[in-house]
Design a protein around this motif. Structure first.
Motif, PDB file in Angstrom:
ATOM      1  N   UNK A   6       0.955  -1.076   0.045  1.00  0.00           N
ATOM      2  CA  UNK A   6       0.034  -0.052   0.125  1.00  0.00           C
ATOM      3  C   UNK A   6       0.684   1.243   0.034  1.00  0.00           C
ATOM      4  N   UNK A   7       2.030   1.061   0.734  1.00  0.00           N
ATOM      5  CA  UNK A   7       3.050   2.282   0.741  1.00  0.00           C
ATOM      6  C   UNK A   7       3.512   2.785  -0.837  1.00  0.00           C
ATOM      7  N   UNK A   8       3.830   1.539  -1.451  1.00  0.00           N
ATOM      8  CA  UNK A   8       4.221   1.594  -2.733  1.00  0.00           C
ATOM      9  C   UNK A   8       3.230   2.071  -3.743  1.00  0.00           C
ATOM     10  N   UNK A   9       1.895   1.746  -3.526  1.00  0.00           N
ATOM     11  CA  UNK A   9       0.776   2.044  -4.297  1.00  0.00           C
ATOM     12  C   UNK A   9       0.451   3.589  -4.015  1.00  0.00           C
ATOM     13  N   UNK A  10       0.793   4.003  -2.715  1.00  0.00           N
ATOM     14  CA  UNK A  10       0.337   5.428  -2.456  1.00  0.00           C
ATOM     15  C   UNK A  10       1.591   6.144  -3.158  1.00  0.00           C
ATOM     16  N   UNK A  11       2.547   5.709  -3.182  1.00  0.00           N
ATOM     17  CA  UNK A  11       3.913   6.376  -3.889  1.00  0.00           C
ATOM     18  C   UNK A  11       3.499   6.669  -5.360  1.00  0.00           C
ATOM     19  N   UNK A  12       3.207   5.684  -6.080  1.00  0.00           N
ATOM     20  CA  UNK A  12       2.756   5.724  -7.394  1.00  0.00           C
ATOM     21  C   UNK A  12       1.619   6.539  -7.736  1.00  0.00           C
ATOM     22  N   UNK A  13       0.536   6.478  -6.880  1.00  0.00           N
ATOM     23  CA  UNK A  13      -0.738   7.606  -6.997  1.00  0.00           C
ATOM     24  C   UNK A  13      -0.089   8.909  -6.918  1.00  0.00           C
ATOM     25  N   UNK A  14       0.875   9.165  -6.049  1.00  0.00           N
ATOM     26  CA  UNK A  14       1.290  10.403  -5.661  1.00  0.00           C
ATOM     27  C   UNK A  14       2.016  11.240  -6.793  1.00  0.00           C
TER      28      UNK A  14
END
Length: 128
Positions: A6-14
């Motif tokens: 989820x941290x990586x996904x949030x980084x991608x989304x940002x």
């Protein structure tokens, strides 16, 4: 493992939303709304890194991985980041001003996550 993902996904989304805001929304929104978006993106990016770091620490299998406070901190960071940043993203993108009423809840949740991370650090120090 889910916290890291989820941290990586949030980084991608940002990064993706940052590009969309800069190249697709900048001319379509007011300067004030654009500043709101940039704040949301900045919070999303910073906390995505923190979430991913917590996820890595939990996966490491060392003493930190046995601290429930560390896991709770990661979960609170995820919830807070989604509430804070995504309420602004959606409010500005979809022109639904009332969604920013959720933003302070996200901010408070992020502050709680930092406090729980402090507790995790204190507990980790006592175990070492």
């Amino acid at each position: 493992m889910m916290i890291l993902i989820l941290g990586a996904l949030l980084g991608f989304i940002s990064v993706a939303f940052g590009a969309y805001a800069e190249h697709g929304l900048r001319e379509a929104v007011t300067e004030e709304h654009f500043r709101f978006l940039m704040t949301a993106i900045r919070y999303n990016q910073v906390h995505a890194v923190v979430i991913a770091a917590i996820g890595l620490a939990l996966l490491n299998g060392g003493k930190l991985s046995n601290l429930p406070a560390l896991k709770w901190s990661g979960l609170l960071f995820i919830i807070g980041t989604v509430l804070f940043s995504f309420s602004i993203y959606l409010s500005v993108s979809l022109d639904i001003p009332s969604l920013v009423n959720i933003t302070p809840v996200g901010g408070i949740t992020i502050m709680a996550a930092w406090l729980v991370l402090i507790v995790a650090g204190i507990l980790a120090k006592k175990k070492l």
